[in-house]
Design a protein around this motif. Sequence first.
Motif, PDB file in Angstrom:
ATOM      1  N   ALA A  35      88.683  96.564  14.033  1.00 51.17           N
ATOM      2  CA  ALA A  35      89.645  95.721  13.321  1.00 51.17           C
ATOM      3  C   ALA A  35      90.099  94.532  14.168  1.00 51.17           C
ATOM      4  O   ALA A  35      90.796  93.646  13.673  1.00 51.17           O
ATOM      5  N   GLY A  36      89.712  94.530  15.456  1.00 51.13           N
ATOM      6  CA  GLY A  36      90.132  93.441  16.336  1.00 51.13           C
ATOM      7  C   GLY A  36      91.538  93.597  16.867  1.00 51.13           C
ATOM      8  O   GLY A  36      92.100  92.663  17.443  1.00 51.13           O
ATOM      9  N   ASP A  37      92.132  94.794  16.696  1.00 56.32           N
ATOM     10  CA  ASP A  37      93.477  95.059  17.226  1.00 56.32           C
ATOM     11  C   ASP A  37      93.313  95.679  18.616  1.00 56.32           C
ATOM     12  O   ASP A  37      93.370  96.892  18.795  1.00 56.32           O
ATOM     13  N   PHE A  38      93.112  94.807  19.589  1.00 55.01           N
ATOM     14  CA  PHE A  38      92.779  95.261  20.932  1.00 55.01           C
ATOM     15  C   PHE A  38      93.943  95.953  21.639  1.00 55.01           C
ATOM     16  O   PHE A  38      93.728  96.830  22.475  1.00 55.01           O
ATOM     17  N   THR A  39      95.173  95.587  21.300  1.00 58.95           N
ATOM     18  CA  THR A  39      96.336  96.227  21.914  1.00 58.95           C
ATOM     19  C   THR A  39      96.421  97.685  21.486  1.00 58.95           C
ATOM     20  O   THR A  39      96.600  98.582  22.314  1.00 58.95           O
ATOM     21  N   GLU A  40      96.286  97.923  20.178  1.00 62.52           N
ATOM     22  CA  GLU A  40      96.314  99.307  19.674  1.00 62.52           C
ATOM     23  C   GLU A  40      95.130 100.101  20.240  1.00 62.52           C
ATOM     24  O   GLU A  40      95.275 101.258  20.615  1.00 62.52           O
ATOM     25  N   ALA A  41      93.963  99.470  20.289  1.00 63.00           N
ATOM     26  CA  ALA A  41      92.771 100.137  20.827  1.00 63.00           C
ATOM     27  C   ALA A  41      92.987 100.500  22.293  1.00 63.00           C
ATOM     28  O   ALA A  41      92.713 101.626  22.718  1.00 63.00           O
ATOM     29  N   ARG A  42      93.516  99.538  23.069  1.00 65.06           N
ATOM     30  CA  ARG A  42      93.787  99.791  24.487  1.00 65.06           C
ATOM     31  C   ARG A  42      94.717 100.988  24.651  1.00 65.06           C
ATOM     32  O   ARG A  42      94.462 101.889  25.456  1.00 65.06           O
ATOM     33  N   ASP A  43      95.781 101.018  23.867  1.00 65.92           N
ATOM     34  CA  ASP A  43      96.761 102.100  23.993  1.00 65.92           C
ATOM     35  C   ASP A  43      96.143 103.456  23.646  1.00 65.92           C
ATOM     36  O   ASP A  43      96.394 104.455  24.324  1.00 65.92           O
ATOM     37  N   ALA A  44      95.324 103.480  22.600  1.00 65.26           N
ATOM     38  CA  ALA A  44      94.675 104.737  22.200  1.00 65.26           C
ATOM     39  C   ALA A  44      93.706 105.211  23.282  1.00 65.26           C
ATOM     40  O   ALA A  44      93.702 106.397  23.646  1.00 65.26           O
ATOM     41  N   PHE A  45      92.914 104.310  23.815  1.00 67.05           N
ATOM     42  CA  PHE A  45      91.946 104.705  24.842  1.00 67.05           C
ATOM     43  C   PHE A  45      92.631 105.094  26.147  1.00 67.05           C
ATOM     44  O   PHE A  45      92.167 105.989  26.844  1.00 67.05           O
ATOM     45  N   ARG A  46      93.736 104.449  26.480  1.00 65.65           N
ATOM     46  CA  ARG A  46      94.483 104.850  27.683  1.00 65.65           C
ATOM     47  C   ARG A  46      95.023 106.266  27.534  1.00 65.65           C
ATOM     48  O   ARG A  46      94.980 107.052  28.471  1.00 65.65           O
ATOM     49  N   ARG A  47      95.572 106.562  26.356  1.00 66.73           N
ATOM     50  CA  ARG A  47      96.075 107.930  26.129  1.00 66.73           C
ATOM     51  C   ARG A  47      94.943 108.940  26.224  1.00 66.73           C
ATOM     52  O   ARG A  47      95.096 110.007  26.815  1.00 66.73           O
ATOM     53  N   LEU A  48      93.803 108.590  25.650  1.00 70.90           N
ATOM     54  CA  LEU A  48      92.652 109.488  25.690  1.00 70.90           C
ATOM     55  C   LEU A  48      92.200 109.704  27.131  1.00 70.90           C
ATOM     56  O   LEU A  48      91.940 110.838  27.547  1.00 70.90           O
ATOM     57  N   ALA A  49      92.124 108.640  27.913  1.00 68.89           N
ATOM     58  CA  ALA A  49      91.701 108.766  29.315  1.00 68.89           C
ATOM     59  C   ALA A  49      92.709 109.581  30.116  1.00 68.89           C
ATOM     60  O   ALA A  49      92.321 110.312  31.038  1.00 68.89           O
ATOM     61  N   LYS A  50      93.977 109.488  29.749  1.00 60.65           N
ATOM     62  CA  LYS A  50      95.006 110.278  30.443  1.00 60.65           C
ATOM     63  C   LYS A  50      94.866 111.767  30.096  1.00 60.65           C
ATOM     64  O   LYS A  50      95.041 112.628  30.954  1.00 60.65           O
ATOM     65  N   ILE A  51      94.534 112.051  28.854  1.00 60.69           N
ATOM     66  CA  ILE A  51      94.343 113.436  28.416  1.00 60.69           C
ATOM     67  C   ILE A  51      93.081 114.031  29.033  1.00 60.69           C
ATOM     68  O   ILE A  51      93.059 115.170  29.474  1.00 60.69           O
ATOM     69  N   ASP A  52      92.016 113.218  29.049  1.00 63.39           N
ATOM     70  CA  ASP A  52      90.719 113.710  29.542  1.00 63.39           C
ATOM     71  C   ASP A  52      90.012 112.588  30.300  1.00 63.39           C
ATOM     72  O   ASP A  52      89.269 111.801  29.721  1.00 63.39           O
ATOM     73  N   ALA A  53      90.246 112.546  31.616  1.00 64.05           N
ATOM     74  CA  ALA A  53      89.662 111.490  32.451  1.00 64.05           C
ATOM     75  C   ALA A  53      88.137 111.568  32.483  1.00 64.05           C
ATOM     76  O   ALA A  53      87.476 110.589  32.815  1.00 64.05           O
ATOM     77  N   ALA A  54      87.579 112.717  32.127  1.00 62.27           N
ATOM     78  CA  ALA A  54      86.117 112.878  32.126  1.00 62.27           C
ATOM     79  C   ALA A  54      85.485 112.321  30.852  1.00 62.27           C
ATOM     80  O   ALA A  54      84.267 112.255  30.749  1.00 62.27           O
ATOM     81  N   GLN A  55      86.299 111.908  29.897  1.00 63.40           N
ATOM     82  CA  GLN A  55      85.812 111.388  28.623  1.00 63.40           C
ATOM     83  C   GLN A  55      85.282 109.965  28.823  1.00 63.40           C
ATOM     84  O   GLN A  55      86.049 108.997  28.854  1.00 63.40           O
ATOM     85  N   ALA A  56      83.980 109.830  28.995  1.00 60.92           N
ATOM     86  CA  ALA A  56      83.373 108.522  29.263  1.00 60.92           C
ATOM     87  C   ALA A  56      83.665 107.524  28.155  1.00 60.92           C
ATOM     88  O   ALA A  56      83.912 106.340  28.429  1.00 60.92           O
ATOM     89  N   ASP A  57      83.655 107.962  26.906  1.00 61.06           N
ATOM     90  CA  ASP A  57      83.905 107.060  25.782  1.00 61.06           C
ATOM     91  C   ASP A  57      85.294 106.433  25.846  1.00 61.06           C
ATOM     92  O   ASP A  57      85.487 105.308  25.373  1.00 61.06           O
ATOM     93  N   ALA A  58      86.249 107.152  26.428  1.00 60.51           N
ATOM     94  CA  ALA A  58      87.598 106.601  26.572  1.00 60.51           C
ATOM     95  C   ALA A  58      87.565 105.379  27.485  1.00 60.51           C
ATOM     96  O   ALA A  58      88.171 104.346  27.184  1.00 60.51           O
ATOM     97  N   HIS A  59      86.862 105.480  28.598  1.00 61.98           N
ATOM     98  CA  HIS A  59      86.794 104.373  29.559  1.00 61.98           C
ATOM     99  C   HIS A  59      85.997 103.191  28.990  1.00 61.98           C
ATOM    100  O   HIS A  59      86.368 102.040  29.199  1.00 61.98           O
ATOM    101  N   TYR A  60      84.930 103.502  28.272  1.00 58.87           N
ATOM    102  CA  TYR A  60      84.127 102.425  27.679  1.00 58.87           C
ATOM    103  C   TYR A  60      84.940 101.687  26.609  1.00 58.87           C
ATOM    104  O   TYR A  60      84.969 100.458  26.571  1.00 58.87           O
ATOM    105  N   GLY A  61      85.598 102.452  25.748  1.00 55.54           N
ATOM    106  CA  GLY A  61      86.436 101.831  24.717  1.00 55.54           C
ATOM    107  C   GLY A  61      87.567 101.021  25.332  1.00 55.54           C
ATOM    108  O   GLY A  61      87.895  99.924  24.863  1.00 55.54           O
TER     109      GLY A  61
END
Length: 176
Positions: A35-61
């Motif tokens: 959707a091009g909402d990079f702020t919301e995307a950033r926040d979601a991926f940061r939370r995901l990386a915090k929950i599971d640092a091994a989640q490669a897709d979180a870091h890529y996103g």
Amino acid sequence: LLGRPDAVEALRRGAQDAAARPATLLAYGNAMLDAGDFTEARDAFRRLAKIDAAQADAHYGLARALRGLADEAAANQALVDYMAALAAAQTKANGLETAVNLTRSTAAVFDLLSAGRVDEARVQLGRVLAVDATFDLVPLARAAVALRSGEDAEADLDAIITLVKSANPKLGEPQR
């Protein structure tokens, strides 16, 4: 999902939940990227990386979202984290594959012993030892080969008892 505002809204609500599931955060982050909402995307991926640092897709996103926000330095760090997560996943997969192969190789020792092929079992045991002499089934296989060969297996039997007791600390206690 962009053509389905109801689906995006359901993902948003799920992602905002304090107990959000990783899959929900990943899907929401990707929907926000689309959707091009990079702020919301950033926040979601940061939370995901915090929950599971091994989640490669979180870091890529996260890297994609940060690029969209023109934060190149942070995006580059997220890509480094992505590569590290991929490497860790590959190492873990290799470790599991090695454990499976060691288990199969050790089982072959017992199969050979059951067929009365002690010399071949000894060779197979040597192959297992060459890969990982500390593998949990090694003492059992060594003891079995030694016993079939008429050799002393006392040290290996002691190692087996120690291994079994470490897996079940109550073993050997009086039963009530």
